[in-house]
Write a protein that holds these residues in place. Structure first.
Motif, mmCIF file in Angstrom:
data_model
loop_
_atom_site.group_PDB
_atom_site.id
_atom_site.type_symbol
_atom_site.label_atom_id
_atom_site.label_comp_id
_atom_site.label_asym_id
_atom_site.label_seq_id
_atom_site.Cartn_x
_atom_site.Cartn_y
_atom_site.Cartn_z
ATOM 1 N N LEU A 50 0.797 -1.231 0.000
ATOM 2 C CA LEU A 50 0.000 0.000 0.000
ATOM 3 C C LEU A 50 0.832 1.285 0.000
ATOM 4 C CD1 LEU A 50 -2.910 -0.913 2.473
ATOM 5 C CD2 LEU A 50 -2.761 -1.298 0.003
ATOM 6 N N SER A 56 -1.553 4.133 -4.682
ATOM 7 C CA SER A 56 -2.033 3.310 -3.564
ATOM 8 C C SER A 56 -2.023 4.096 -2.254
ATOM 9 C CB SER A 56 -1.191 2.036 -3.435
ATOM 10 O OG SER A 56 0.174 2.335 -3.251
ATOM 11 N N ARG A 57 -1.090 5.032 -2.117
ATOM 12 C CA ARG A 57 -1.069 5.854 -0.899
ATOM 13 C C ARG A 57 -2.326 6.707 -0.800
ATOM 14 N NH1 ARG A 57 4.969 5.845 -1.602
ATOM 15 N NH2 ARG A 57 4.857 7.440 -3.239
ATOM 16 N N HIS A 60 -5.573 4.354 -0.216
ATOM 17 C CA HIS A 60 -5.660 3.653 1.067
ATOM 18 C C HIS A 60 -5.052 4.467 2.212
ATOM 19 C CE1 HIS A 60 -6.857 0.075 -1.173
ATOM 20 N NE2 HIS A 60 -5.841 0.298 -1.988
ATOM 21 N N THR A 61 -5.134 5.784 2.132
ATOM 22 C CA THR A 61 -4.509 6.633 3.150
ATOM 23 C C THR A 61 -4.961 6.266 4.555
ATOM 24 O OG1 THR A 61 -4.519 8.454 1.544
ATOM 25 C CG2 THR A 61 -4.037 9.005 3.838
ATOM 26 N N GLU A 63 -6.306 3.483 5.809
ATOM 27 C CA GLU A 63 -5.865 2.170 6.277
ATOM 28 C C GLU A 63 -4.364 2.156 6.572
ATOM 29 O OE1 GLU A 63 -8.451 -1.358 4.539
ATOM 30 O OE2 GLU A 63 -7.848 0.026 2.964
ATOM 31 N N MET A 138 -9.763 -1.981 8.973
ATOM 32 C CA MET A 138 -8.892 -2.275 7.842
ATOM 33 C C MET A 138 -9.481 -3.448 7.065
ATOM 34 S SD MET A 138 -5.155 -1.852 9.693
ATOM 35 C CE MET A 138 -4.243 -2.263 8.203
ATOM 36 N N GLU A 139 -9.627 -3.274 5.758
ATOM 37 C CA GLU A 139 -10.203 -4.322 4.925
ATOM 38 C C GLU A 139 -9.315 -5.570 4.947
ATOM 39 O OE1 GLU A 139 -13.089 -4.272 3.523
ATOM 40 O OE2 GLU A 139 -13.579 -2.161 3.936
ATOM 41 N N ASN A 142 -6.352 -5.866 2.699
ATOM 42 C CA ASN A 142 -5.268 -4.893 2.868
ATOM 43 C C ASN A 142 -4.486 -5.090 4.164
ATOM 44 O OD1 ASN A 142 -5.844 -3.550 0.442
ATOM 45 N ND2 ASN A 142 -7.425 -2.311 1.427
#
Length: 280
Positions: A50, A56-57, A60-61, A63, A138-139, A142
């Motif tokens: 991530l 991706s950053r 998914h900031t 998470e 958090m998913e 991930n």
């Protein structure tokens, strides 16, 4: 794009502004790993991917920040515990002068194994990381699979420098940084597997020839330090190490608070159980 302004966005700022601010910090952490040539290990799973790119950053900031806070607080418990042990004179900062092998599954030392079992009785080192990550929203896809570098670090530093194992674990229990202890498990270990009085600290245990890092994103615990730091003496050495460690931790906590609009005036609770429960 990531912000170059070190100041946090004003209250009520847009999501984009908060992302720009957080992504710059996340990128700094990733760049530090890249400069050293360190990569992540397989147990990092998707979480280790991530922080790698701006795309991706940004996606998914939240998470990433949650994961960083979880890890930062676990590391803080280990760091504070070892500093306590050094202040009490039952361990030494000299243990930090050599790098640590974080994937060494073949340490032939009864003493090392005994310390590992004892630390495993404390909540900080036996929490279910899947439940913890779920508690922070958090998913599943991930999350990381396993995270134990903070326990390996503390275990290694104790094994390298202890003067008395009884004194070490009395101090750990008295300070309480590692959270609640499984009392029955600890009693069983102490009664069935008492420490051998002939055991001695081994400054070279779990040491690598090169410094390869922990294999995990965002790792701040000191190792392979300049001997000049230990030569400062216990108090000044701890102050220098603490300043660097808490600079990372405080910055991460601040970015987390800014991103999720959490008041930084709220009391910081030291209990490990509470700290790992997440924002439920």
């Amino acid at each position: 794009m990531p912000s170059t302004d070190p100041r946090p966005p004003p209250a009520g700022a847009s999501l984009e502004a908060k992302q720009d601010f957080a992504v710059a910090m996340i990128k700094d952490e990733q760049d530090d790993m890249d400069r050293r040539g360190w990569d992540v290990i397989m147990s990092e799973a998707c979480f280790g991917e991530l922080p790698r790119t701006d795309i991706s950053r940004y996606l998914h900031t939240g998470e990433i920040l949650c994961g960083m806070v979880i890890r930062g607080r676990l590391q803080a418990a280990a760091f504070g515990t070892f500093m306590d042990l050094c202040l009490q004179g039952v361990c030494s900062l000299n243990a930090l002068e050599h790098p640590v092998h974080y994937n060494n599954g073949r340490i032939d030392s009864d003493c090392y194994i005994w310390i590992m079992r004892m630390l495993g009785a404390f909540n900080c080192f036996n929490a279910d990381m899947q439940l913890v990550q779920g508690g922070w929203y958090m998913e599943v896809e991930n999350r990381w699979i396993q995270y134990d570098v903070h326990s390996t670090w503390l275990l290694t530093m104790i094994a390298r420098s202890f003067t008395s194992l009884d004194a070490v674990f009395n101090t750990i229990r008295a300070k309480g940084r590692l959270g609640p202890v499984n009392a029955s498990r600890l009693k069983e270990l102490e009664e069935k597997y008492p420490p051998d009085p002939t055991w001695k600290a081994d400054i070279n245990i779990n040491r690598t020839k090169g410094w390869h890092g922990s294999g995990t994103f965002e790792f701040w615990l000191p190792e392979n330090i300049d001997p000049a730091i230990t030569q400062l003496g216990v108090y000044d050495g701890i102050m220098a190490l603490s300043k660097d460690f808490h600079r990372h931790l405080s910055r991460t906590e601040m970015h987390y608070a800014e991103f999720f609009d959490i008041s930084r005036d709220e009391k910081y609770v030291e209990d490990v159980n509470f700290k790992l429960k997440g924002p439920n």
